[in-house]
Design an enzyme around this catalytic site. Structure first.
Site, PDB file in Angstrom:
ATOM      1  N   TYR A  67       0.834  -1.203   0.000  1.00  0.00           N
ATOM      2  CA  TYR A  67       0.000   0.000   0.000  1.00  0.00           C
ATOM      3  C   TYR A  67       0.864   1.247   0.000  1.00  0.00           C
ATOM      4  O   TYR A  67       2.053   1.239   0.372  1.00  0.00           O
ATOM      5  CB  TYR A  67      -0.911   0.015   1.241  1.00  0.00           C
ATOM      6  CG  TYR A  67      -0.140   0.252   2.525  1.00  0.00           C
ATOM      7  CD1 TYR A  67       0.043   1.541   3.035  1.00  0.00           C
ATOM      8  CD2 TYR A  67       0.447  -0.811   3.210  1.00  0.00           C
ATOM      9  CE1 TYR A  67       0.769   1.754   4.190  1.00  0.00           C
ATOM     10  CE2 TYR A  67       1.180  -0.601   4.358  1.00  0.00           C
ATOM     11  CZ  TYR A  67       1.341   0.683   4.854  1.00  0.00           C
ATOM     12  OH  TYR A  67       2.080   0.894   5.982  1.00  0.00           O
ATOM     13  N   PHE A  77       2.324   9.758   3.390  1.00  0.00           N
ATOM     14  CA  PHE A  77       2.703   9.612   4.795  1.00  0.00           C
ATOM     15  C   PHE A  77       3.191   8.205   5.129  1.00  0.00           C
ATOM     16  O   PHE A  77       3.742   7.990   6.203  1.00  0.00           O
ATOM     17  CB  PHE A  77       1.559  10.019   5.728  1.00  0.00           C
ATOM     18  CG  PHE A  77       0.254   9.309   5.467  1.00  0.00           C
ATOM     19  CD1 PHE A  77       0.022   8.034   5.960  1.00  0.00           C
ATOM     20  CD2 PHE A  77      -0.731   9.916   4.713  1.00  0.00           C
ATOM     21  CE1 PHE A  77      -1.165   7.390   5.725  1.00  0.00           C
ATOM     22  CE2 PHE A  77      -1.941   9.272   4.476  1.00  0.00           C
ATOM     23  CZ  PHE A  77      -2.163   8.002   4.981  1.00  0.00           C
ATOM     24  N   ASP A  78       2.998   7.244   4.238  1.00  0.00           N
ATOM     25  CA  ASP A  78       3.506   5.898   4.520  1.00  0.00           C
ATOM     26  C   ASP A  78       3.433   5.052   3.257  1.00  0.00           C
ATOM     27  O   ASP A  78       2.574   5.274   2.389  1.00  0.00           O
ATOM     28  CB  ASP A  78       2.667   5.245   5.625  1.00  0.00           C
ATOM     29  CG  ASP A  78       3.311   3.962   6.147  1.00  0.00           C
ATOM     30  OD1 ASP A  78       4.541   3.827   6.025  1.00  0.00           O
ATOM     31  OD2 ASP A  78       2.582   3.109   6.670  1.00  0.00           O
ATOM     32  N   ILE A  97      -7.467   0.468  10.509  1.00  0.00           N
ATOM     33  CA  ILE A  97      -8.606   1.388  10.509  1.00  0.00           C
ATOM     34  C   ILE A  97      -9.815   0.728   9.851  1.00  0.00           C
ATOM     35  O   ILE A  97      -9.682  -0.173   9.033  1.00  0.00           O
ATOM     36  CB  ILE A  97      -8.254   2.722   9.807  1.00  0.00           C
ATOM     37  CG1 ILE A  97      -7.824   2.470   8.358  1.00  0.00           C
ATOM     38  CG2 ILE A  97      -7.212   3.495  10.588  1.00  0.00           C
ATOM     39  CD1 ILE A  97      -7.589   3.746   7.561  1.00  0.00           C
ATOM     40  N   TYR A 123      -8.900   8.147  11.057  1.00  0.00           N
ATOM     41  CA  TYR A 123      -8.358   8.542  12.362  1.00  0.00           C
ATOM     42  C   TYR A 123      -9.212   9.568  13.074  1.00  0.00           C
ATOM     43  O   TYR A 123      -8.839  10.073  14.136  1.00  0.00           O
ATOM     44  CB  TYR A 123      -6.924   9.065  12.187  1.00  0.00           C
ATOM     45  CG  TYR A 123      -5.995   7.986  11.696  1.00  0.00           C
ATOM     46  CD1 TYR A 123      -5.349   7.150  12.600  1.00  0.00           C
ATOM     47  CD2 TYR A 123      -5.796   7.783  10.336  1.00  0.00           C
ATOM     48  CE1 TYR A 123      -4.519   6.140  12.151  1.00  0.00           C
ATOM     49  CE2 TYR A 123      -4.969   6.770   9.878  1.00  0.00           C
ATOM     50  CZ  TYR A 123      -4.334   5.948  10.788  1.00  0.00           C
ATOM     51  OH  TYR A 123      -3.525   4.939  10.350  1.00  0.00           O
ATOM     52  N   PHE A 140      -5.627   5.479   0.043  1.00  0.00           N
ATOM     53  CA  PHE A 140      -4.685   4.360   0.090  1.00  0.00           C
ATOM     54  C   PHE A 140      -4.733   3.619  -1.238  1.00  0.00           C
ATOM     55  O   PHE A 140      -5.800   3.173  -1.678  1.00  0.00           O
ATOM     56  CB  PHE A 140      -5.056   3.388   1.215  1.00  0.00           C
ATOM     57  CG  PHE A 140      -4.692   3.862   2.595  1.00  0.00           C
ATOM     58  CD1 PHE A 140      -3.423   3.631   3.110  1.00  0.00           C
ATOM     59  CD2 PHE A 140      -5.608   4.559   3.368  1.00  0.00           C
ATOM     60  CE1 PHE A 140      -3.088   4.064   4.384  1.00  0.00           C
ATOM     61  CE2 PHE A 140      -5.283   4.993   4.633  1.00  0.00           C
ATOM     62  CZ  PHE A 140      -4.023   4.750   5.148  1.00  0.00           C
TER      63      PHE A 140
END
Length: 575
Positions: A67, A77-78, A97, A123, A140
């Site tokens: 991902y 961010f990731d 999540i 979040y 994502f």
């Protein structure tokens, strides 16, 4: 994912999101480039690459994904791709999540999709500082690499099964089957407590611990699984002391078992009373089986339970043993069992005395079978020629076959074999049941056969005390011949046994109108009158007792009422 970026658990999501709304497990059907909403909380999915097949993962499955996560402005961010390591987690367990749990359930293996996840499913108002601000909608790009199916096989959390190697076909072992397995059992610390490179056991009897039998009933041939077993399906509160090659198991210990189903022998109950058991040693070919009247050729070895061979045919290139099914040419258990077999099938039969040689001694080819012996046969069905079915016959052949079955039934009836005779009469009627293509002469012949066979079958049913079926068969005859005295007489007999005395009287009177001098009908009329007299006496006694009880109850109620009226007077007098 990285330690500074953890997808919140289900409990955290509950705090961020309040009450959660369950969304559909399956996503919309999409074409590459299309985007649709999943559920009604704002989760969107855009298909980037189609997956394989139709299967999608389910809650409890262990999934593996790549991902990349970004904010709506494109800020990344990731990314597991940047790290070069796929991310694994258990679906539907709150480990990620909510948007992930819901979205990935809609994906197929190899599929690549872009999920747009609103803050309520990500979040929430807290965000995940410093990388994800409060109330952030996230995107994502997810590729589903694979998943391992993990099932709660007892539905109580006691045994979780993870498939390591898929099995073949679709069948699963049943309680009576004998299975061959390999297994290794470990405690949670990894210490091995038991292993076997091959052990055979009957499923219902189990082996090692209860989990093995439970799990094997869910497995396919060649399947290999990892079982996570709670104490109730392991060794419980007491644990297990060391014995032989097996180490001790502490009390209340969870264990892990790697289990492989190597093979199994199907065991079936040929008869409802479990007195003829068949164990398949080698599967046969196709789906076809011998029908009643088929000529079968077999290899056959008959043994007593102590191993003494009393019969042997078709071995070492000797002549095969041949017989016709349902003709009493062999013992009943063997006759019934061969009709369940496929061509090429090899089986072991265990036959109780009731279906073998009974309470009498029997001199067989190679030895004497003592009275009340349970016998075993190893049988291989080499070939069979089925008796011609009605749909393969012309009208002449159908009438001829029906006549032949009727005569066979008559012979069996005279021998007192009413169940077997009944089957012959039923088969005779089936040959000529549909006569729309028959000529007028053939229809007359068919009608005569139907009348005779149904009447004879009714006589069988009366002997077998199946009075309801006897009544139905006589009614069929009367639909063809309304003045058939035998049908009226036998139906009256059935009605008497079913306690339908008024209907029996109607049939008897009608039969006597047609044939006033019929001795059998007169005798049955006498029996009926006695039954009715007996019934009337019982009824009179019943109502007499009922009225007596009602009178007694009435008297008691009257006494109670008088007593109640007397009570105030008593109190007054005392005052």
């Amino acid at each position: 994912m990285e330690e500074d970026f953890e997808l919140p658990t289900g409990d955290e999501m509950m705090m961020n999101n309040g009450d959660q709304l369950d969304l559909p497990d399956e996503g919309p059907m999409l074409k590459v480039g299309e985007e649709k909403e999943i559920g009604n909380q704002g989760l969107k999915k855009k298909l980037l690459k189609e997956g394989e097949g139709w299967d999608t993962p389910d809650n409890g499955d262990e999934v593996e994904v790549h991902y990349t996560g970004t904010l709506l402005d494109g800020t990344q961010f990731d990314s597991s791709r940047d790290r070069g390591t796929p991310f694994k987690f258990t679906l539907g367990q709150g480990q990620v999540i909510k948007g992930w749990d819901l979205g990935i359930k809609t994906m197929k293996k190899g599929e690549n999709a872009l999920f747009t996840i609103p803050a309520d499913l990500a979040y929430g108002s807290s965000g995940s500082p410093p990388t994800i601000p409060p109330n952030a909608t996230l995107q994502f790009d997810v590729e589903l690499l694979s998943w391992s199916s993990i099932k709660d096989i007892c539905k109580d959390g006691g045994i979780f099964k993870k498939i390591l190697v898929e099995g073949e076909k679709w069948e699963n072992p049943k309680d009576l089957d004998e299975v061959l397995v390999r297994y290794e059992a470990q405690l949670e610390d990894g210490s091995v407590i038991a292993r076997s490179d091959g052990v055979e056991f009957t499923v219902k009897d189990g082996h090692f611990c209860p989990a093995l039998a439970r799990a094997v009933k869910t497995m396919k041939m060649g399947e290999k699984v990892l079982l996570t077993v709670k104490p109730q399906y392991g060794f419980g509160e007491k644990g297990k002391p060391a014995s032989g090659d097996e180490s001790a198991v502490p009390p209340n210990a969870n264990i892990q078992i790697t289990l492989e189903l190597v093979a199994w022998k199907t065991v079936t109950e040929v008869t409802d009373d479990k007195k003829v058991i068949k164990k398949i040693l080698k599967e046969g070919d196709g789906y076809d089986r011998p029908n009643e009247g088929a000529v079968v050729k077999v290899k056959l070895i008959g043994k007593l339970q102590d191993g003494t061979v009393f019969f042997k045919k078709g071995q070492d290139d000797s002549e095969l043993f041949e017989f016709k099914t349902d003709e009493e040419q062999v013992i009943d258990g063997l006759d019934r069992a061969v009709s369940t077999m496929k061509k090429g099938e090899l089986a072991l039969l265990t036959i109780a005395p009731e279906y073998a040689f009974g309470s009498s001694e029997s001199q067989q080819e190679l030895a004497v079978v003592p009275p009340n012996s349970t016998v075993c046969y190893e049988i291989e069905l080499v070939s069979f020629d089925k008796e011609k079915e009605s749909w393969d016959m012309n009208t002449d052949e159908k009438i001829e076959a029906a006549g032949k079955k009727k005569e066979e039934g008559n012979v069996l009836f005279k021998a007192g074999k009413y169940a077997k005779a009944s089957k012959r009469y039923e088969k005779a009627v089936k040959y000529i049941e549909y006569d729309s293509s028959f000529s007028e002469e053939e229809k007359k012949q068919a009608k005569a056969l139907k009348v005779a066979c149904n009447l004879n079958n009714a006589a069988c049913k009366l002997k077998l005390k199946d009075y309801k079926q006897a009544e139905k068969l006589c009614t069929k005859v009367l639909e063809l011949e309304s003045r058939n005295v035998k049908a009226l007489y036998r139906r009256a007999q059935a009605y008497i046994q079913l306690a339908d005395l008024d209907l029996a009287e109607f049939d008897i009177k009608k039969a006597l109108e047609i044939d006033p001098d019929n001795r059998d009908v007169k005798l049955e009329h006498k029996t009926l009158k006695e039954k009715m007299k007996e019934y009337n006496k019982k009824e009179a006694k019943f109502y007499g007792n009922m009225f007596a009880k009602m009178s007694k109850v009435g008297s008691l109620e009257s006494n109670k009422a008088e007593a109640k009226e007397a009570e105030p007077m008593s109190v007054d007098s005392e005052a």
